[in-house]
Design a protein around this motif. Structure first.
Motif, PDB file in Angstrom:
ATOM      1  N   TYR B 221       0.888  -1.163   0.000  1.00  0.00           N
ATOM      2  CA  TYR B 221       0.000   0.000   0.000  1.00  0.00           C
ATOM      3  C   TYR B 221       0.927   1.213   0.000  1.00  0.00           C
ATOM      4  O   TYR B 221       1.231   1.789   1.034  1.00  0.00           O
ATOM      5  N   THR B 222       1.398   1.586  -1.166  1.00  0.00           N
ATOM      6  CA  THR B 222       2.509   2.542  -1.227  1.00  0.00           C
ATOM      7  C   THR B 222       2.036   3.994  -1.175  1.00  0.00           C
ATOM      8  O   THR B 222       0.977   4.345  -1.678  1.00  0.00           O
ATOM      9  N   PHE B 223       2.878   4.818  -0.552  1.00  0.00           N
ATOM     10  CA  PHE B 223       2.653   6.262  -0.529  1.00  0.00           C
ATOM     11  C   PHE B 223       3.847   6.998  -1.152  1.00  0.00           C
ATOM     12  O   PHE B 223       3.786   8.185  -1.386  1.00  0.00           O
ATOM     13  N   TYR B 224       4.946   6.272  -1.334  1.00  0.00           N
ATOM     14  CA  TYR B 224       6.220   6.954  -1.569  1.00  0.00           C
ATOM     15  C   TYR B 224       6.928   6.454  -2.829  1.00  0.00           C
ATOM     16  O   TYR B 224       7.639   7.192  -3.466  1.00  0.00           O
ATOM     17  N   ASP B 225       6.735   5.170  -3.156  1.00  0.00           N
ATOM     18  CA  ASP B 225       7.439   4.598  -4.303  1.00  0.00           C
ATOM     19  C   ASP B 225       6.424   4.071  -5.317  1.00  0.00           C
ATOM     20  O   ASP B 225       5.244   3.983  -5.032  1.00  0.00           O
ATOM     21  N   GLY B 226       6.916   3.673  -6.475  1.00  0.00           N
ATOM     22  CA  GLY B 226       6.056   3.005  -7.437  1.00  0.00           C
ATOM     23  C   GLY B 226       5.812   3.818  -8.689  1.00  0.00           C
ATOM     24  O   GLY B 226       6.464   4.834  -8.934  1.00  0.00           O
ATOM     25  N   GLU B 227       4.866   3.305  -9.495  1.00  0.00           N
ATOM     26  CA  GLU B 227       4.524   3.990 -10.735  1.00  0.00           C
ATOM     27  C   GLU B 227       3.066   4.433 -10.655  1.00  0.00           C
ATOM     28  O   GLU B 227       2.367   4.143  -9.688  1.00  0.00           O
ATOM     29  N   ILE B 228       2.627   5.112 -11.720  1.00  0.00           N
ATOM     30  CA  ILE B 228       1.274   5.668 -11.697  1.00  0.00           C
ATOM     31  C   ILE B 228       0.291   4.628 -12.224  1.00  0.00           C
ATOM     32  O   ILE B 228       0.460   4.111 -13.337  1.00  0.00           O
ATOM     33  N   GLY B 229      -0.695   4.299 -11.419  1.00  0.00           N
ATOM     34  CA  GLY B 229      -1.689   3.313 -11.828  1.00  0.00           C
ATOM     35  C   GLY B 229      -3.066   3.937 -11.948  1.00  0.00           C
ATOM     36  O   GLY B 229      -3.338   5.004 -11.395  1.00  0.00           O
ATOM     37  N   SER B 230      -3.944   3.238 -12.685  1.00  0.00           N
ATOM     38  CA  SER B 230      -5.327   3.692 -12.839  1.00  0.00           C
ATOM     39  C   SER B 230      -6.252   2.518 -12.651  1.00  0.00           C
ATOM     40  O   SER B 230      -5.924   1.393 -13.050  1.00  0.00           O
ATOM     41  N   SER B 231      -7.422   2.761 -12.081  1.00  0.00           N
ATOM     42  CA  SER B 231      -8.394   1.685 -11.923  1.00  0.00           C
ATOM     43  C   SER B 231      -8.977   1.282 -13.268  1.00  0.00           C
ATOM     44  O   SER B 231      -9.610   0.245 -13.390  1.00  0.00           O
ATOM     45  N   ASP B 232      -8.767   2.100 -14.301  1.00  0.00           N
ATOM     46  CA  ASP B 232      -9.327   1.794 -15.617  1.00  0.00           C
ATOM     47  C   ASP B 232      -8.461   0.838 -16.427  1.00  0.00           C
ATOM     48  O   ASP B 232      -8.957   0.210 -17.358  1.00  0.00           O
ATOM     49  N   VAL B 233      -7.177   0.773 -16.131  1.00  0.00           N
ATOM     50  CA  VAL B 233      -6.280  -0.074 -16.942  1.00  0.00           C
ATOM     51  C   VAL B 233      -5.349  -0.874 -16.035  1.00  0.00           C
ATOM     52  O   VAL B 233      -5.160  -0.535 -14.866  1.00  0.00           O
ATOM     53  N   ASP B 234      -4.760  -1.920 -16.577  1.00  0.00           N
ATOM     54  CA  ASP B 234      -3.863  -2.753 -15.781  1.00  0.00           C
ATOM     55  C   ASP B 234      -2.413  -2.301 -15.851  1.00  0.00           C
ATOM     56  O   ASP B 234      -1.609  -2.655 -15.002  1.00  0.00           O
ATOM     57  N   THR B 235      -2.096  -1.538 -16.870  1.00  0.00           N
ATOM     58  CA  THR B 235      -0.696  -1.122 -17.012  1.00  0.00           C
ATOM     59  C   THR B 235      -0.429   0.126 -16.174  1.00  0.00           C
ATOM     60  O   THR B 235      -1.339   0.843 -15.782  1.00  0.00           O
ATOM     61  N   THR B 236       0.861   0.370 -15.909  1.00  0.00           N
ATOM     62  CA  THR B 236       1.233   1.555 -15.143  1.00  0.00           C
ATOM     63  C   THR B 236       2.160   2.436 -15.975  1.00  0.00           C
ATOM     64  O   THR B 236       2.765   1.967 -16.938  1.00  0.00           O
ATOM     65  N   VAL B 237       2.258   3.685 -15.549  1.00  0.00           N
ATOM     66  CA  VAL B 237       3.092   4.655 -16.258  1.00  0.00           C
ATOM     67  C   VAL B 237       4.193   5.106 -15.312  1.00  0.00           C
ATOM     68  O   VAL B 237       3.902   5.439 -14.159  1.00  0.00           O
ATOM     69  N   PRO B 238       5.455   5.125 -15.788  1.00  0.00           N
ATOM     70  CA  PRO B 238       6.521   5.591 -14.898  1.00  0.00           C
ATOM     71  C   PRO B 238       6.301   7.055 -14.500  1.00  0.00           C
ATOM     72  O   PRO B 238       5.760   7.837 -15.294  1.00  0.00           O
ATOM     73  N   VAL B 239       6.729   7.364 -13.305  1.00  0.00           N
ATOM     74  CA  VAL B 239       6.527   8.712 -12.757  1.00  0.00           C
ATOM     75  C   VAL B 239       7.118   9.770 -13.681  1.00  0.00           C
ATOM     76  O   VAL B 239       6.578  10.872 -13.827  1.00  0.00           O
ATOM     77  N   ASP B 240       8.211   9.438 -14.321  1.00  0.00           N
ATOM     78  CA  ASP B 240       8.886  10.413 -15.153  1.00  0.00           C
ATOM     79  C   ASP B 240       8.001  10.867 -16.329  1.00  0.00           C
ATOM     80  O   ASP B 240       8.280  11.866 -16.975  1.00  0.00           O
ATOM     81  N   ARG B 241       6.948  10.085 -16.611  1.00  0.00           N
ATOM     82  CA  ARG B 241       6.071  10.492 -17.715  1.00  0.00           C
ATOM     83  C   ARG B 241       4.728  10.983 -17.190  1.00  0.00           C
ATOM     84  O   ARG B 241       3.685  10.800 -17.819  1.00  0.00           O
TER      85      ARG B 241
END
Lengths: 243, 430, 656
Positions: B221-241
């Motif tokens: 249950y992250t607050f600090y690390d990870g990538e950007i996720g959406s409930s609409d899709v399964d893939t994630t987007v790196p923070v840099d984008r």
């Protein structure tokens, strides 16, 4: 004794100073035995136009805000400027280092010309109306706020230090930031924070405002001694003390 | 019959927001969420500033989530300059970050929303009518404040969180004491959970479908690390984008900017995090979530408050583990010398009210050349507008006072931090 | 007294035993610096430190301390600390500094707050292993020490010699582990060697002026432009004061609790370099310029304290040098520069033979006969009381006599008579607002009442103006010198010159003289006020005019209404006082600007300097010569004044 009625208002700022009032925790409940808080948008639904003490946070950046502040001043017998944005403009005045139209365009792009984005010169509260008491700092220190409120209720002029932060460093035995090769604005800055930043291992950047008799000339001369440039000093002084 | 509801400067939120609803003979002619806060132009103001002064400036964007702004700033600076931080620094930053979440959540749930649920105008009368509850809320709030004070040097506008390092370490004995206090807070939290459980029916029942966006790392249950996720899709987007996620635009209704991703709006914040990561909650938090009927696909925006409360339990559990780990390894003074270099970097953290992005570009002298920040409340504005448009038809028959209360509660549920939502821009990064 | 030898492990074992017994404050490392802090374990102790950031005296005279708890209507209670503790690792220069502070706080009126801590402190000194880069203790006779400690530790390679310097220290040494033996003659010889070496080691900064010559050099340099030039770089931050082991000045502040009925009175270390240090309630600052304050610090340490106590208030630790961001605090640099600029001071010594090498190395322990040999003199228990604790008094009546001045009568709740003499002052506390000095305007009385006339100018005076009959205030005093109506002024013709509020203290003299008419000769009163309506005590003035043998000469700066009297400064009426004879004595009291003109007129009329008495206003804070705020050159206005003979002030440029 009738309880003074207190109203709390905010203008352009981060609202962190109001948060410090909440951070008095239980003491707020005691404070409420001394005063009646009749308006505080961030904390309560009730609004009132009748109050004795107005506590004002934030800077004035728009004509309509200046007008609202003037009407607050007309109502209030005693007006307290709360925090750097209100007492001297604080970080908001960094904007004055920029060309305003360019700044707006940088932030909002082509939409910058939309009327609701127009913003004028940043002013501290005392550049618009008379201020009776100041609570300095970014954010304010809750204990100092309590001291000022108590003094006002007690009919005493609040004692705010007019000496440099260095005094408070030395009182606590905090090692001088210059010994670590940092440009610290503490020698020029009004104390009263208990040297909060130096005691957390960081230089003072002047959030409580420069002293009336701040020896800026001496600070410029001293830079050489530490292998620093006056540019670095000016940049750091500018953070919270741009005019 | 005409009903006009205008709420100027919604109370018990941070910053200024207005609600305007115009109903005429059963027809809705206007439903509008406006943000008239005075703009402050931080992105322009940081240009030309030194990299090691950035935190001192951008912390001031928001008094409520200053730790989150500080952390995303130092992470972005580190990304831009290729600075690595030690595991100890990383853990202490997590600990600082969690203190802010708890402090902000308790403030929101206990001081700003509780009066609605208990039928009061503010927390002040509650001190008379519900003294015990108020004392527990204040107790947790004080704990969260001492906690951030201990790690960051202050309760608001942290001092120690600088690029590459913490300027001052808490002592091991202080951390040990904090551990005891956090352990002691659990019973207060479970007591308050019971109180909250009896008030669930006070939340308007209002379900709608929405896109939820937040950080996700697929394992916690992250607050600090990870990538950007959406409930609409399964893939994630790196923070840099992140710019490809937020798609900012200026609305005529607001000095703040709005965002859209897969739909015309999305939601961020505790409920969004819960949608994305809810199955990674620690046991106590999971059991409180269960007792508060917080389903994994809860679509009632008013339940954001409940999700925040559940997060408090999770954060305390997570912090106990962090402290144990730090104390086992022992705290060591670190000497970090940083020499600035040219570069560009972006970072994200979850602020209490949702995902927060910072991006900076620096010249070789370490001065900032460009900055871009997208803050959670801006990402919620469009969603708040859509929610109002959906809610008003359902409640048109009610009295103006009731409609007003429901709309105000809706805004409050998002815990908007309007003061920090008003200084954000498009900067083209090549 | 025993002297033992310990292995390092035995020393640590002993220290751990001490920690188990009481609070041990020892030297430890913190962020690349050394500090005194509570020791948790002997292993944290650093006896090889060069110098600590703050001096150990801060545990005897804390930077902040609570003096008194008060309840507004009920009374006041002293807070006296009495927990025993050990100060461990104190270098010789700090041992000397502590004995100096002992002298300052025990001489005359003993300061209970300091002395109680001092009596409970055990000092374990240690000889210096590593000299600090700014030390010049080797020149100050403070590189080694023969007394002032309870135990002295000296490291000889891997061993320590521990010598008991007192019964207290002797008792501690009984705790050493078995196997610790007495030091042998060889050990003692090697310790002598360490001491000799340390004198040289502690000369990191080369001081060219013998501290015994500091007072003379300073006197010659009073008007030197160097003070102002150096002070241009001063931030007025007080850093040099606040890290000093011998800076003893303090300020007093009241804090109120939320109930606004109870609170505490605290004192905070104050710094004479900080702006406003000598500012009085009316706003006048006797040291408004940086250069004045900068000079004052050196004079206080190098001239005024030596004059009063017989020792230079500097022990060569070099802390001020390190603390000053601008590098202007270093005494070595300053005195060496003064020497270059004023070689004439020592010109007559040129003929004296230069000291030989042998003499120089012999010098270490005997350079300073000036240091107090005994730290403090213990007083009998019964004599100890808190000199800062006010006694309760009640407002009997008050009435405004002008738009800004109010007459107050107080009575002491104890029923005792105040027992003042004309010219003395009392400290009045309105708890929560503060404490301030006020002259007594009533003559000595047998009952418990006394009167004052007070102008509303600051926090305390405003609080006084708001008091109702029956309200409580705190009173300390009477303090200071008086006009000598019982001796020097007896049977004399008196000329009293008063300007403005200056009439308030001299009224006490006038009323005394009028009620003892046969003891005095002619009485002439010259009184100047700004305007007729601001004249104080108009009823009294009417009465004085009617008294036989009394001449009242009045004048105002600006006329208004039906004033038919003289117009002009008070000097306008001085020619009318009649011939000055050897039997005439003058009493002068008024605002600072008045003195210069009145005094020169009186002197021109043939009055000798020691026939003129005057009363000076300063920022009296403690009333007892401790706090340092009312210093006028070597004088304390609160103890040596406020009443002084003009002859005492000749040459003291800061007096008038």
């Amino acid at each position: 004794m009738e309880k003074p009625r207190v109203a709390i208002f905010d203008f352009a700022g981060c609202e962190g100073c109001q948060l410090q009032i909440i951070n008095l925790e239980e003491e707020i409940l005691v404070l409420l035995q001394l005063v009646d808080v009749v308006e505080w948008r961030e904390g309560m639904s009730h609004q009132s136009s009748s109050y004795d003490i107005a506590i004002v946070e934030g800077s004035i950046t728009r004509p309509e805000d200046a007008e609202r502040l003037r009407s607050i001043r007309r109502q209030a017998k005693w007006l307290i400027a709360l925090g750097s944005c209100a007492t001297h403009g604080g970080v908001n005045k960094l904007r004055h280092l920029l060309d305003f139209d360019i700044a707006a365009e940088q932030v909002y792009g082509e939409a910058a010309s939309q009327t609701h984005l127009q913003s004028e010169h940043v002013r501290a509260i005392n550049e618009v109306v008379d201020v009776d008491s100041y609570v300095f700092g970014c954010p304010i220190d809750a204990r100092e706020f309590a001291k000022v409120v108590k003094a006002i209720v007690f009919g005493k002029r609040p004692e705010i230090p007019e000496y440099p932060v260095c005094v408070e460093c030395k009182l606590q035995g905090i090692i001088c930031r210059y010994e670590y090769g940092e440009v610290c604005v503490g020698p020029l800055t009004r104390a009263g924070c208990d040297a909060r930043c130096p005691s957390a291992g960081f230089r003072c950047f002047g959030c409580r405002g420069l002293l009336e008799d701040a020896n800026v000339e001496a600070a410029r001369e001293v830079m050489d001694r530490y292998g620093k440039t006056t540019d670095e000093l000016e940049a750091r002084m500018a953070l919270f003390n741009t005019l | 019959m005409a009903k006009t509801i205008e709420v100027h400067h919604v109370t018990r939120v941070e910053g200024h927001g207005n609600i305007v609803v115009d109903l005429h003979d059963g027809e809705i002619s206007q439903v509008e969420w406006q943000v008239p806060e005075a703009p402050r132009f931080f992105e322009a103001m940081v240009r030309g500033q030194r990299f090691d002064d950035m935190q001192s400036i951008v912390s001031r964007i928001c008094g409520i989530c200053s730790i989150s702004h500080s952390l995303s700033a130092v992470k972005a600076i580190e990304a831009a300059m290729g600075i690595e931080v030690s595991e100890q620094t990383d853990k202490l930053r997590h600990l600082a970050h969690y203190s802010e979440q708890v402090q902000s959540h308790i403030l929101h749930v206990g001081y700003l929303v509780a009066p609605d649920l208990l039928g009061a105008g503010s927390v002040v009368p509650l001190a008379q009518s519900h003294l015990e509850v108020v004392q527990k809320i204040i107790g947790l709030h004080r704990l969260a404040n001492r906690w951030s004070d201990l790690v960051t040097g202050r309760t608001t506008h942290p001092i120690t969180l600088q690029p590459g390092r913490l300027t001052k370490l808490p002592s091991e004995s202080d951390l040990g004491q904090l551990r005891v206090q956090l352990q002691g807070a659990i019973s207060q939290l479970t007591d308050l959970a019971q109180v909250l459980g009896t008030l669930l029916e006070k939340f308007p029942s209002f379900e709608r479908d929405a896109e939820y966006v937040g950080l996700t790392d697929g394992q916690s249950y992250t607050f600090y690390d990870g990538e950007i996720g959406s409930s609409d899709v399964d893939t994630t987007v790196p923070v840099d984008r992140f710019e490809s996620v937020v798609n900012e635009y200026v609305s005529s209704q607001s000095t703040a900017k709005w965002t859209r991703w897969h739909r015309d709006s999305y939601a961020v914040g505790a409920l969004a995090r819960y949608h994305l990561n809810g199955h990674f909650l620690f046991p106590l938090a999971a059991s409180i979530a269960h007792s508060l009927k917080l389903e994994l696909h809860q679509n009632n925006p008013y339940y954001n408050t409940v999700a925040q409360f559940v997060e408090c339990a999770h954060l305390i559990e997570a912090s106990l583990r962090l402290i144990d780990d730090l104390l086992t390894r022992g705290l060591k003074e670190e000497r970090v010398a940083i020499s600035p270099r040219a570069g560009e970097g972006a970072a994200a953290v979850e602020a209490p009210r949702g995902i927060l992005f910072h991006r900076y570009a620096f010249g070789a002298d370490g001065r900032c050349e460009a900055a871009n920040m997208t803050i959670p409340t801006n990402q919620n504005h469009a969603r708040i507008q859509r929610d109002m448009e959906l809610l008003v038809p359902q409640v048109m028959d009610k009295s103006p006072d009731e409609i007003r209360l429901w709309l105000e509660m809706l805004v409050r549920a998002y815990d908007p931090c309007i003061s920090c939502s008003t200084h954000f821009l498009n900067v083209e990064f090549k | 007294m025993s002297t033992v030898k310990m292995e390092e492990s035995q020393l640590l074992e002993w220290v751990d035993k001490l920690i188990a017994l009481q609070r041990v404050i020892g030297v430890q490392e913190k962020q690349d610096h050394f500090v005194y802090d509570t020791l948790r374990s002997a292993s944290d102790l650093r006896l090889d430190h060069d110098v600590t950031y703050l001096p150990p005296v801060k545990f005897l005279f804390p930077q902040r301390e609570q003096l008194i708890d008060f309840k507004l209507d009920e009374g006041y209670e002293s807070r006296i600390e009495s927990e025993p503790f050990v100060l461990l690792g104190v270098h010789p220069y700090d041992v000397v500094a502590i004995s100096q502070m002992d002298a300052i706080y025990s001489t005359g009126h003993e300061d209970q707050h300091y002395m109680s801590r001092r009596r409970n402190a055990t000092i374990i000194a240690c000889d210096v292993e590593t000299p600090s880069k700014n030390t010049f203790a080797g020149y100050m006779g403070t590189a080694t020490v023969k007394e002032g400690f309870d135990v002295l530790l000296t490291r000889i390679e891997s061993e320590y010699i521990a010598e008991a310097g007192s019964e207290k220290g002797e008792a501690l040494l009984t705790l050493v582990s078995e196997g610790v033996t007495s030091a042998t003659a060889d050990h003692l010889a090697r310790r002598e060697e360490v001491w000799r070496n340390n004198v040289d080691k502690m000369k990191q900064q080369e001081l060219k002026v013998d501290p015994r010559d500091w007072p003379a050099l300073l006197q010659a340099s009073y008007s030197d432009p160097i003070w102002e030039a150096q002070a241009n770089l001063c931030f007025s931050c007080g850093g040099c004061n606040l890290v000093c082991g011998t800076c003893a000045c303090f300020d007093v502040q009241d804090q109120l609790n939320w109930d606004l009925r109870e609170g505490t009175r605290s004192r905070v270390c104050d710094a004479c370099m900080v702006r406003g240090f000598m500012q009085v309630a009316g706003g006048h600052d006797f040291q408004s310029q940086r250069g004045m304050r900068y000079r004052h610090r050196f004079f206080r340490k190098g001239s005024y304290i030596p004059e009063r106590f017989g020792f230079v208030a500097c022990t060569g630790c070099g802390r001020c040098t390190s603390a000053c961001v601008s590098d202007i605090a270093n005494p070595v640099k300053l005195y060496n520069t003064l020497l270059e600029r004023h070689p004439e001071v020592f010109a007559h010594r040129a003929e004296e033979p230069a000291p030989t090498q042998a003499q120089e190395t012999k010098a270490p322990t005997s350079v300073f006969t000036l240091y107090p040999t005994k730290g403090w003199v213990s007083k009998k228990e019964g004599e100890r009381r808190d000199i800062y604790l006010p006694e309760l008094a009640t407002l009997v009546r008050s009435n405004p006599i002008t738009p800004t001045e109010t007459f107050y009568q107080f009575s002491l709740d104890s029923g005792r008579a105040l027992g003042h003499e004309p010219g003395q002052f009392v400290m009045i506390s309105v708890m929560g607002y503060g404490e301030a000095p006020f002259s007594i305007t009533s003559p000595p009385r047998d009952d418990d009442t006394f009167d004052m006339v007070i102008r509303k100018v600051g926090t305390v005076t405003t609080a006084l103006a708001n008091l109702q009959r029956g309200d409580k205030v705190g009173v300390r005093g009477p303090f200071g010198t008086a006009f000598p109506v019982y001796d020097e002024l007896l049977h004399k013709d008196l000329v009293i010159v008063a300007g403005g509020l200056g009439i308030v203290p001299v009224r006490s003299v006038i009323l005394y003289v009028l009620s003892h008419r046969e003891d005095f000769g002619r009485l002439t009163i010259a009184y100047g006020m700004r305007t007729p309506s601001e004249r104080l005590f108009v009823d009294d003035l009417r009465r004085f005019r009617r008294e036989p043998g009394v001449t009242l000469l009045e004048t105002v700066d600006r006329t208004e209404g039906r004033w038919t009297g003289s117009v002009g400064p008070v000097t306008t009426v001085l020619p009318e006082i009649g011939p000055v004879t050897s039997n005439t004595r003058a009493i002068v009291c008024g605002p600072p600007v008045m003195y210069r003109f009145v005094l020169s007129d009186l002197l021109a009329m043939g009055m000798p300097e020691d026939h003129i008495f005057l009363s000076l206003e300063r920022r009296m804070k403690c009333g007892l010569g401790k706090c340092g705020h009312c210093q006028i050159h070597g004088l304390y206005a609160c103890q040596d004044g406020p009443v002084l003979k003009y002859s005492q002030l000749v040459g003291l440029q800061e007096a008038l």
